[in-house]
Design a protein around this motif. Structure first.
Motif, PDB file in Angstrom:
ATOM      1  N   GLY A 327       0.904  -1.192  -0.001  1.00  0.00           N
ATOM      2  CA  GLY A 327       0.088  -0.069   0.123  1.00  0.00           C
ATOM      3  C   GLY A 327       0.807   1.175   0.012  1.00  0.00           C
ATOM      4  O   GLY A 327       1.947   1.437   0.572  1.00  0.00           O
ATOM      5  N   GLU A 328       0.382   2.558  -0.670  1.00  0.00           N
ATOM      6  CA  GLU A 328       1.065   3.365  -0.782  1.00  0.00           C
ATOM      7  C   GLU A 328       0.201   4.814  -0.807  1.00  0.00           C
ATOM      8  O   GLU A 328      -0.827   4.756  -1.457  1.00  0.00           O
ATOM      9  CB  GLU A 328       2.211   3.454  -1.899  1.00  0.00           C
ATOM     10  N   VAL A 329       0.579   5.666  -0.254  1.00  0.00           N
ATOM     11  CA  VAL A 329      -0.306   7.181  -0.257  1.00  0.00           C
ATOM     12  C   VAL A 329       1.055   8.076  -0.552  1.00  0.00           C
ATOM     13  O   VAL A 329       1.955   8.074  -0.219  1.00  0.00           O
ATOM     14  CB  VAL A 329      -0.586   7.365   1.152  1.00  0.00           C
ATOM     15  N   GLU A 330       0.392   8.910  -1.485  1.00  0.00           N
ATOM     16  CA  GLU A 330       1.384   9.960  -2.056  1.00  0.00           C
ATOM     17  C   GLU A 330       0.570  11.378  -2.061  1.00  0.00           C
ATOM     18  O   GLU A 330      -0.488  11.293  -2.685  1.00  0.00           O
ATOM     19  CB  GLU A 330       1.909   9.749  -3.385  1.00  0.00           C
ATOM     20  N   TYR A 331       1.252  12.292  -1.559  1.00  0.00           N
ATOM     21  CA  TYR A 331       0.547  13.879  -1.556  1.00  0.00           C
ATOM     22  C   TYR A 331       1.328  14.549  -2.522  1.00  0.00           C
ATOM     23  O   TYR A 331       2.588  14.712  -2.749  1.00  0.00           O
ATOM     24  CB  TYR A 331       0.788  14.531  -0.057  1.00  0.00           C
TER      25      TYR A 331
END
Length: 408
Positions: A327-331
């Motif tokens: 899983g990955e979250v990028e702003y």
């Protein structure tokens, strides 16, 4: 690491100048073509490969009317390293006129060496086989407290063809997938020592009844896709949902019959309606062995997705197991008030992998990475970006990444 940074910054400067010059020239040309090519040179250094020299071109184009056809993209590499490694890749995501068909390709040929770290995430990933392996009742092999380096040749041919369902954004299709590992040399394996040195690769292959010198995974897949992204190379909106079940029977050439399941989801949350580039992106996928025994180097592993973008901070294959969830979250945010040329990103990712033989289940351990990066938009029409990222992870892992297009 300083040499890597200097080399990549020089390459970035050259590519930006080239792209800006090319864009100005195209604007003057009334017969402007849809094809955009960035001949990205590859110049870098890391301990695993030594110096890397070659080219890593990226391309984007339209196969039909841009108002009705999604942008197609292709990424390639042709690299030789000072450690005598040869790396060739060609990866494509093509939409035919009106998005009637979607073709996804992943072709690779490596003559390479790469460290492996056993199966599963968690403390044992920091010290691979750190306590040795019990090869007989009460008898343990000599411990391995470092990466387990392997040499091998690798051929991959993956091609998937999907048909669009009416006027929806749903696609259904089939694929063929071939993975061949040969000339495998397990450098730390020493069966003749007074205290045998058993590697993770040797142990897993032996327990699974698989050969240790070469093996093949050959199979067909059934695929379902929802792709409502407004742009495949740099999305501002939409969703991406992909499911793939791959069946690898012996009669198609697999060393042993098996099956694999891939599930993937991407989404994008807007933070400013007037600046679509200001958003939070979400990416997660899971890869699972659903039947049979899959060879060690073909097991689900971080960094082995189609475009090799997962697991920033870690080397390719750093985490591996019969089951893996990422899983990955990028702003993502613009760095200019009104223009879109420069942007930045901040990201965090996490990986969990299983080791069924050692009772390490999914989510028992999570290994994370985090970092930040710069984006330079080199083609406003296609939204193609040059990307430069630096990431940190557990066990002292860190990495410098340079490429084209968004990570997801």
């Amino acid at each position: 690491m300083k040499r890597t940074a200097i080399a990549l910054i020089l390459v970035l400067s050259v590519c930006v100048v080239f792209a800006q010059t090319k864009e100005k020239k195209e604007k003057k040309d009334k017969s402007e073509k849809n094809l955009s090519i960035v001949p990205l040179p590859a110049i870098a250094y890391n301990p695993g490969n030594g110096w890397l020299l070659g080219v890593a071109p990226g391309a984007s184009w339209f196969m039909g009317n841009p108002e009705k056809t999604s942008i197609s993209s292709g990424l390639g590499t042709l690299i030789y390293t000072t450690k005598k490694q040869f790396l060739f890749t060609a990866k494509t995501n093509i939409f035919l006129d009106g998005d009637s068909w979607n073709l996804m390709g992943d072709w690779r040929y490596f003559i390479t060496s790469q460290p492996t770290y056993g199966l599963g995430t968690g403390p044992q990933s920091g010290k691979p086989v750190g306590t040795g392996i019990e090869y007989a009742d009460g008898l343990f092999s000599s411990p391995i407290s470092d990466a387990q380096m392997m040499d091998f040749n690798y051929l991959r041919f993956h091609e998937t063809v999907l048909k669009r369902m009416g006027d929806t954004r749903y696609f259904l299709g089939v694929g063929y997938h071939l993975d061949m590992h040969s000339k495998i040399e397990d450098n730390l394996l020493d069966l003749g020592a007074e205290e045998p040195v058993l590697t993770s690769h040797y142990t897993y292959q032996t327990i699974s009844g698989l050969p240790t010198d070469k093996y093949t995974l050959s199979g067909i897949s059934l695929n379902a896709l929802l792709d409502s992204r407004d742009n495949a190379v740099n999305p501002y909106s939409g969703r991406y949902v992909f499911a793939n079940i791959r069946i690898n029977p012996k009669f198609l050439g697999s060393t042993k019959s098996s099956s694999l399941l891939w599930l993937e989801y991407r989404d994008y949350l807007h933070l400013d309606k007037d600046r679509p580039r200001h958003l939070i992106g979400f990416w997660t996928y899971g890869s699972f062995v659903t039947s049979g025994k899959v060879p060690y180097l073909d097991l689900p592993a971080v960094g082995w997705d189609q475009f090799g973008r997962s697991g920033r901070a870690y080397t390719q294959g750093r985490f591996r197991g019969e089951d893996l969830i990422y899983g990955e979250v990028e702003y993502r945010f613009p760095l200019q008030k009104t223009k879109e040329t420069f942007g930045g990103v901040i990201f965090v990712n996490s990986t969990t992998a299983s080791n069924r033989n050692a009772d390490i289940n999914l989510f028992k351990y999570l290994d994370y990475g985090y970092g930040a990066g710069l984006r330079v938009m080199i083609n406003k029409k296609s939204r193609a970006n040059l990307s430069i990222d630096y990431a940190f992870g557990k066990y002292g892992a860190q990495g410098f990444y340079f490429g084209i297009n968004e990570v997801f």
